[in-house]
Design an enzyme around this catalytic site. Structure first.
Site, mmCIF file in Angstrom:
data_model
loop_
_atom_site.group_PDB
_atom_site.id
_atom_site.type_symbol
_atom_site.label_atom_id
_atom_site.label_comp_id
_atom_site.label_asym_id
_atom_site.label_seq_id
_atom_site.Cartn_x
_atom_site.Cartn_y
_atom_site.Cartn_z
ATOM 1 N N HIS A 148 36.620 31.517 38.418
ATOM 2 C CA HIS A 148 37.795 31.966 37.665
ATOM 3 C C HIS A 148 38.216 30.960 36.595
ATOM 4 O O HIS A 148 39.078 31.252 35.767
ATOM 5 C CB HIS A 148 38.966 32.273 38.606
ATOM 6 C CG HIS A 148 39.715 31.079 39.110
ATOM 7 N ND1 HIS A 148 39.525 30.547 40.366
ATOM 8 C CD2 HIS A 148 40.651 30.302 38.520
ATOM 9 C CE1 HIS A 148 40.324 29.502 40.522
ATOM 10 N NE2 HIS A 148 41.023 29.333 39.423
ATOM 11 N N ASP A 196 34.133 33.049 44.400
ATOM 12 C CA ASP A 196 34.721 32.263 43.308
ATOM 13 C C ASP A 196 33.972 30.931 43.169
ATOM 14 O O ASP A 196 34.463 29.872 43.557
ATOM 15 C CB ASP A 196 36.207 32.032 43.600
ATOM 16 C CG ASP A 196 36.955 31.470 42.405
ATOM 17 O OD1 ASP A 196 36.402 31.480 41.296
ATOM 18 O OD2 ASP A 196 38.111 31.027 42.594
ATOM 19 N N GLY A 297 45.859 24.106 37.739
ATOM 20 C CA GLY A 297 45.211 22.981 37.075
ATOM 21 C C GLY A 297 44.237 22.248 37.968
ATOM 22 O O GLY A 297 43.394 21.492 37.487
ATOM 23 N N SER A 299 42.269 23.993 40.004
ATOM 24 C CA SER A 299 41.201 24.967 40.224
ATOM 25 C C SER A 299 39.825 24.383 39.935
ATOM 26 O O SER A 299 39.633 23.636 38.976
ATOM 27 C CB SER A 299 41.407 26.182 39.315
ATOM 28 O OG SER A 299 42.409 27.023 39.816
ATOM 29 N N GLY A 300 38.869 24.760 40.771
ATOM 30 C CA GLY A 300 37.497 24.323 40.582
ATOM 31 C C GLY A 300 37.190 22.949 41.145
ATOM 32 O O GLY A 300 36.032 22.566 41.241
#
Length: 373
Positions: A148, A196, A297, A299-300
């Site tokens: 995402h 994801d 922020g 994320s990942g």
């Protein structure tokens, strides 16, 4: 960087003899990208609507939390080609992951500033020098992140070896353009986010140092136990109420306890007063009774655990309902569940080449990226 195995005189002689041919083959054609880039627009509706749920995505326009934020995601790049594509898997998992990962030279919402060099696999994925998402270095040219986080037709840069943003740049920091991005073919951004996970291929390999090291990936069969103490790191919002786009100048770290997806699903169902399954297989959760959590922020970014003195990435920051709320764990993509997918993608990238010379090199010259057990 890991050295090639073997080292026999015969192999060296072969490589010397093949050098002129290899140079000619390289100049004759360039490798095409790993994935094409048609885009698809996420839209509201579909899937389970979870009031207050938000994807911990990049800071900026898409970072504003809201009901089922996946529905407001920007365009996403296309999925990676399937088995029917032009790829041929040649390199083995051992070649793709030589030993030495998960080591460091020294020992978020509610978190604390991280020491320099403490999390050497941490990556900042940036657009125009602005932090968008986290990621983790898993190989000399590969970064693991969340699907995402990826917007269509946007040029990314990976920043490594630094804990600071903006003007506070470490002398060990390096920035490398992202050459290609591969998203899981079954990534679903609508409703409850599933699959994801994405891989970013760097334009050139990094040199490992005290500040830049890859993290280990777990075996496919590995299942991190509930209650295990692990760490999440990132440059995301320090409080849920912070304005979108607010820059956190220093990498933050937070200790969380693992919650298996079955229990996590029950916790969210109870709090959200729904019977729908919100957390599914392929996800794992992290929770702290002290209100520590990942947020927009982050994320990942990686969720890592120290196992037998080696740091292993068990999760990728994916989504959550608010940040640091009571009885609402954060949800992560479970890395072990997708281990085969990661190995397949890296193997395909190694074996692909129109001139037909790259598979040979992949067999005799391993990629120099680190081993995951």
């Amino acid at each position: 960087m890991a050295s090639p195995g073997g080292g026999s005189p015969g192999l060296l002689l072969w490589l010397l003899l093949l050098q002129p041919w290899l140079r000619g083959a390289q100049s004759g054609s360039a490798s095409p990208p790993l994935s094409s880039a048609p885009t698809s627009q996420s839209s509201s509706g579909g899937g389970h609507e979870v009031p207050g749920a938000s994807v911990w995505r990049a800071e900026g326009q898409s970072a504003t939390p809201g009901p089922q934020e996946a529905a407001a995601s920007p365009q996403v790049v296309a999925v990676t080609p399937g088995a029917s594509g032009p790829y041929r898997a040649v390199a083995t998992a051992k070649q793709l992951f030589p030993a030495g990962c998960g080591q460091r030279s020294m020992r978020i919402v509610g978190g604390f500033p991280a020491a320099e060099g403490k999390w050497p696999w941490q990556v900042s994925l940036q657009i125009n020098d602005i932090h968008m998402c986290g990621g983790s270095l898993i190989a000399s040219r590969w970064v693991l992140t969340a699907a995402h986080c990826i917007f269509g037709h946007v040029e990314y840069t990976a920043k490594l070896g630094d804990i600071f943003m903006e003007e506070h740049t470490s002398r060990m920091a390096i920035e490398i353009p992202v050459q290609d991005i591969v998203i899981h073919q079954d990534y679903n951004p609508i409703g409850i986010i599933e699959n994801d996970i994405a891989l970013a291929l760097l334009e050139f390999p990094v040199n490992f140092s005290s500040h830049v090291q890859p993290v280990c990936l777990p075996k496919k069969a590995f299942m991190v136990q509930g209650g295990t103490e692990c760490w999440v790191t990132g440059w995301g919002k320090l409080n849920e109420a912070d304005q979108p786009g607010k820059v956190v100048k220093r990498l933050q770290e937070a200790e969380l306890n693992i919650v298996r997806y079955e229990k996590c699903n029950t916790m969210l169902q109870t709090e959200m007063e729904t019977s729908s399954d919100l957390v599914k297989e392929g996800m794992v959760c992290g929770y702290s009774t002290q209100g520590k959590d990942a947020c927009q922020g982050d994320s990942g970014g990686p969720l890592v655990c120290e196992l037998n003195k080696t740091w292993v990435q068990v999760g990728i920051v994916s989504w959550g309902i608010g940040c640091g709320r009571k009885n609402l764990p954060g949800i992560y993509t479970e890395v072990s569940f997708y281990k085969d997918w990661v190995i397949d993608r890296l193997s395909q990238a190694c074996s692909w080449d129109a001139a037909g010379f790259l598979p040979f090199l992949c067999l005799v010259l391993p990629l120099g990226i680190l081993v995951a057990p």
